[in-house]
Motif scaffolding. Structure first.
Motif, mmCIF file in Angstrom:
data_model
loop_
_atom_site.group_PDB
_atom_site.id
_atom_site.type_symbol
_atom_site.label_atom_id
_atom_site.label_comp_id
_atom_site.label_asym_id
_atom_site.label_seq_id
_atom_site.Cartn_x
_atom_site.Cartn_y
_atom_site.Cartn_z
ATOM 1 N N TRP A 43 -1.785 -3.563 -6.434
ATOM 2 C CA TRP A 43 -1.466 -2.421 -7.298
ATOM 3 C C TRP A 43 -2.441 -2.296 -8.465
ATOM 4 O O TRP A 43 -2.245 -1.443 -9.346
ATOM 5 C CB TRP A 43 -0.036 -2.541 -7.811
ATOM 6 C CG TRP A 43 0.987 -2.472 -6.711
ATOM 7 C CD1 TRP A 43 0.841 -1.871 -5.491
ATOM 8 C CD2 TRP A 43 2.300 -3.038 -6.725
ATOM 9 N NE1 TRP A 43 1.981 -2.017 -4.742
ATOM 10 C CE2 TRP A 43 2.896 -2.729 -5.467
ATOM 11 C CE3 TRP A 43 3.037 -3.778 -7.654
ATOM 12 C CZ2 TRP A 43 4.194 -3.138 -5.142
ATOM 13 C CZ3 TRP A 43 4.319 -4.175 -7.328
ATOM 14 C CH2 TRP A 43 4.891 -3.857 -6.087
ATOM 15 N N ASP A 93 7.328 11.242 -12.476
ATOM 16 C CA ASP A 93 5.965 11.759 -12.506
ATOM 17 C C ASP A 93 5.439 11.641 -13.937
ATOM 18 O O ASP A 93 6.103 11.065 -14.804
ATOM 19 C CB ASP A 93 5.910 13.208 -12.010
ATOM 20 C CG ASP A 93 6.829 14.133 -12.812
ATOM 21 O OD1 ASP A 93 6.979 13.930 -14.042
ATOM 22 O OD2 ASP A 93 7.405 15.063 -12.225
ATOM 23 N N ALA A 149 0.827 -1.209 0.000
ATOM 24 C CA ALA A 149 0.000 0.000 0.000
ATOM 25 C C ALA A 149 0.864 1.264 0.000
ATOM 26 O O ALA A 149 0.565 2.239 -0.691
ATOM 27 C CB ALA A 149 -0.923 -0.011 1.217
ATOM 28 N N ARG A 150 1.966 1.234 0.762
ATOM 29 C CA ARG A 150 2.836 2.412 0.826
ATOM 30 C C ARG A 150 3.520 2.664 -0.515
ATOM 31 O O ARG A 150 3.703 3.820 -0.918
ATOM 32 C CB ARG A 150 3.868 2.227 1.929
ATOM 33 C CG ARG A 150 3.266 2.315 3.335
ATOM 34 C CD ARG A 150 4.229 1.809 4.373
ATOM 35 N NE ARG A 150 3.653 1.829 5.707
ATOM 36 C CZ ARG A 150 4.025 1.024 6.694
ATOM 37 N NH1 ARG A 150 4.992 0.118 6.498
ATOM 38 N NH2 ARG A 150 3.449 1.095 7.880
ATOM 39 N N HIS A 174 3.901 7.923 -8.305
ATOM 40 C CA HIS A 174 2.955 8.905 -8.827
ATOM 41 C C HIS A 174 1.650 8.221 -9.196
ATOM 42 O O HIS A 174 1.639 7.176 -9.862
ATOM 43 C CB HIS A 174 3.560 9.610 -10.047
ATOM 44 C CG HIS A 174 2.822 10.836 -10.446
ATOM 45 N ND1 HIS A 174 1.648 10.798 -11.166
ATOM 46 C CD2 HIS A 174 3.080 12.154 -10.209
ATOM 47 C CE1 HIS A 174 1.217 12.028 -11.373
ATOM 48 N NE2 HIS A 174 2.074 12.878 -10.804
ATOM 49 N N ALA A 175 0.561 8.813 -8.795
ATOM 50 C CA ALA A 175 -0.752 8.171 -8.949
ATOM 51 C C ALA A 175 -1.110 7.891 -10.397
ATOM 52 O O ALA A 175 -1.864 6.948 -10.685
ATOM 53 C CB ALA A 175 -1.825 9.043 -8.297
ATOM 54 N N ARG A 187 2.344 2.014 -3.461
ATOM 55 C CA ARG A 187 1.385 2.641 -4.376
ATOM 56 C C ARG A 187 1.217 4.122 -4.059
ATOM 57 O O ARG A 187 1.034 4.946 -4.968
ATOM 58 C CB ARG A 187 0.051 1.907 -4.274
ATOM 59 C CG ARG A 187 -1.053 2.333 -5.223
ATOM 60 C CD ARG A 187 -0.698 2.259 -6.701
ATOM 61 N NE ARG A 187 0.020 3.440 -7.208
ATOM 62 C CZ ARG A 187 0.348 3.619 -8.469
ATOM 63 N NH1 ARG A 187 0.029 2.704 -9.380
ATOM 64 N NH2 ARG A 187 1.001 4.704 -8.851
ATOM 65 N N ARG A 188 1.350 4.491 -2.791
ATOM 66 C CA ARG A 188 1.265 5.907 -2.421
ATOM 67 C C ARG A 188 2.547 6.657 -2.776
ATOM 68 O O ARG A 188 2.499 7.840 -3.137
ATOM 69 C CB ARG A 188 0.979 6.050 -0.926
ATOM 70 C CG ARG A 188 -0.424 5.609 -0.512
ATOM 71 C CD ARG A 188 -0.783 6.156 0.851
ATOM 72 N NE ARG A 188 0.130 5.712 1.905
ATOM 73 C CZ ARG A 188 -0.014 4.601 2.607
ATOM 74 N NH1 ARG A 188 -1.060 3.804 2.384
ATOM 75 N NH2 ARG A 188 0.849 4.282 3.552
ATOM 76 N N LEU A 189 3.699 5.992 -2.670
ATOM 77 C CA LEU A 189 4.980 6.633 -3.007
ATOM 78 C C LEU A 189 5.077 6.945 -4.496
ATOM 79 O O LEU A 189 5.626 7.968 -4.894
ATOM 80 C CB LEU A 189 6.144 5.721 -2.616
ATOM 81 C CG LEU A 189 6.575 5.700 -1.152
ATOM 82 C CD1 LEU A 189 7.601 4.595 -0.937
ATOM 83 C CD2 LEU A 189 7.173 7.046 -0.753
ATOM 84 N N TYR A 219 10.446 7.005 -6.642
ATOM 85 C CA TYR A 219 9.931 8.312 -6.237
ATOM 86 C C TYR A 219 10.335 9.451 -7.171
ATOM 87 O O TYR A 219 9.818 10.566 -7.050
ATOM 88 C CB TYR A 219 10.411 8.627 -4.823
ATOM 89 C CG TYR A 219 11.903 8.881 -4.746
ATOM 90 C CD1 TYR A 219 12.403 10.184 -4.669
ATOM 91 C CD2 TYR A 219 12.811 7.830 -4.776
ATOM 92 C CE1 TYR A 219 13.772 10.418 -4.626
ATOM 93 C CE2 TYR A 219 14.174 8.059 -4.734
ATOM 94 C CZ TYR A 219 14.652 9.350 -4.656
ATOM 95 O OH TYR A 219 16.004 9.573 -4.619
ATOM 96 N N GLU A 273 9.716 4.662 4.659
ATOM 97 C CA GLU A 273 8.372 4.275 5.122
ATOM 98 C C GLU A 273 8.169 2.765 5.137
ATOM 99 O O GLU A 273 7.256 2.267 5.801
ATOM 100 C CB GLU A 273 7.306 4.887 4.214
ATOM 101 C CG GLU A 273 7.170 6.393 4.296
ATOM 102 C CD GLU A 273 6.027 6.865 3.403
ATOM 103 O OE1 GLU A 273 4.955 6.224 3.421
ATOM 104 O OE2 GLU A 273 6.216 7.861 2.684
#
Length: 421
Positions: A93, A270, A61-62, A68-69, A64-66, A267, A297
């Protein structure tokens, strides 16, 4: 084999000052790690992999948040070489995209996920593709539509042209480009132009996209401007190569797979630059090579568990070298106990029980490694030790079973994919 440096160590011990003696590193176990080994009570006592499922799922889950959406993730099978493990990542994912690294791995992923979108993670000889194509068909995976074969040179591309013609089937091609790592991939626009001309003239070869692996960006020395320049170079190189392909093939390449990244560089990307998907795998189990600020994280979720076969109240070297171990025991409280484990010599570090370490004097053994510990570390024959891997891909395939532990209980035992055939 006993280290040749033993005599030098003995001399150093004899000359060492009292105040330089190591502090006691022993002590009570970490309760979370202790719970993992308690869950192995009914597992045959031999080396196995252990997954902390709660940490694993939290990491998924982390990640997927790290990321770019707007950029889909592609799960890397070499880093997660276990079909149920890979399947959990794909579901978490919300993707069907997987990256595979050899023919056998492609077959196994196809059997588990015939709906998968497969991208080869390194250029394979066309003979490997020839071997696996009928196996993909038996798994009901449509290779022309669902597989992208990675190529890096005009010669490799010509091999795939010969295969496509011999088989009479179209093959999806993804071109690896060198974005700065210098380990592989197309380096010049001249080379790419020759490959694009071959693709244009061969209807059985379908250009499906590009891959630019940029793991070097995380390792660039942190000097003023170095990383920024390397990232700018990678972005410019990727954009130049893709623009050339669009122009030469008279297409907008709207449907191309433009893959990049990896766990250390996830990370950095984008949706304002050329790549349109990100590869990630190892970060989800976080071996120690991924202890990076950018992945702070995430938590370690994968361990090697192995039983203790013998406990020695006094660490001793073999006959003829015993005086050295006498001196070492006196000097270093952390080498007063000895123990022998099942297996050893892994790309990993011991983490449980606290303070147990490999004996630098005895040296490593893949059969029955000798470890040392302080008397303040409780040890007993039959207890489990845990090691934390440095990486996942080269370690996991040494084992046949992944024990999945959740809430202190053994939930499943998953088979690990075999090493390359």
């Amino acid at each position: 084999m006993i280290r040749r440096r033993m005599l030098w160590t003995a001399a150093a011990v004899a000359a060492g000052a009292w105040w330089s003696r190591p502090a006691d590193r022993g002590g009570p176990p970490d309760e979370r790690l202790a719970a993992l080994v308690r869950a192995l009570a009914d597992v045959p006592q031999q080396p196995v992999l252990v997954l902390d499922r709660a940490r694993w799922r939290a990491n998924l889950a982390r990640i997927r948040r790290l990321a770019h959406a707007a950029l889909p993730l592609r799960a890397v099978a070499k880093s997660l070489p276990c079909a149920p493990l890979l399947d959990e990542a794909l579901r978490a994912w919300n993707t069907q995209r997987a990256m595979v690294f050899n023919a056998r791995q492609a077959e196994l992923v196809a059997q588990a996920r015939p709906d998968a979108d497969l991208l080869l993670g390194k250029p394979l000889p066309a003979s490997a593709a020839h071997w696996v194509l009928p196996r993909l068909a038996r798994a009901r995976l449509d290779a022309p539509r669902q597989v992208q074969w990675l190529v890096d040179t005009p010669e490799r591309l010509a091999e795939y042209r010969a295969l496509a013609r011999a088989q009479g089937v179209p093959l999806g091609i993804n071109i690896e480009i060198d974005v700065g790592l210098h380990r592989g991939g197309v380096e010049s626009t001249e080379m790419l132009a020759a490959m694009l001309d071959l693709l244009r003239d061969e209807p059985l070869l379908l250009l499906r996209g590009f891959m630019g692996y940029d793991a070097h960006l995380a390792s660039i020395p942190d000097l003023p401007g170095n990383r920024e320049r390397a990232l700018a170079h990678a972005r410019e190189r990727y954009a130049t190569m893709v623009a050339l392909a669009r122009k030469r093939l008279h297409t907008d390449g709207r449907d191309w797979t433009l893959n990049t990244a990896g766990s250390p560089t996830l990370y950095l990307h984008d949706d304002q630059h050329t790549p349109n998907e990100l590869a990630v795998g190892s970060a989800a189990v976080k071996p120690s090579h991924f202890d990076l600020p950018s992945l702070a994280e995430l938590e370690p979720a994968l361990f090697i568990a192995t039983p203790i076969l013998k406990v020695m109240e006094r660490f001793r070297l073999p006959v003829g070298a015993e005086p050295i171990s006498d001196a070492v025991r006196w000097w270093d409280v952390n080498q007063r106990q000895g123990l022998a484990i099942h297996g050893g010599h892994w790309l990993a570090d011991p983490v449980h029980p606290q303070g147990v370490a490999s004996s630098g004097l005895y040296g490593p053994s893949s059969n029955q490694q000798v470890m040392v510990a302080s008397p303040s570390t409780p040890l007993a024959v039959g207890d489990w030790m845990l090691w934390r891997p440095w990486q996942s891909e080269a370690v996991m395939t040494q084992f046949d079973t992944l024990c999945v532990v959740d809430d202190g209980k053994l939930q499943a035992q998953w088979p690990v994919m075999p090493v390359n055939p």
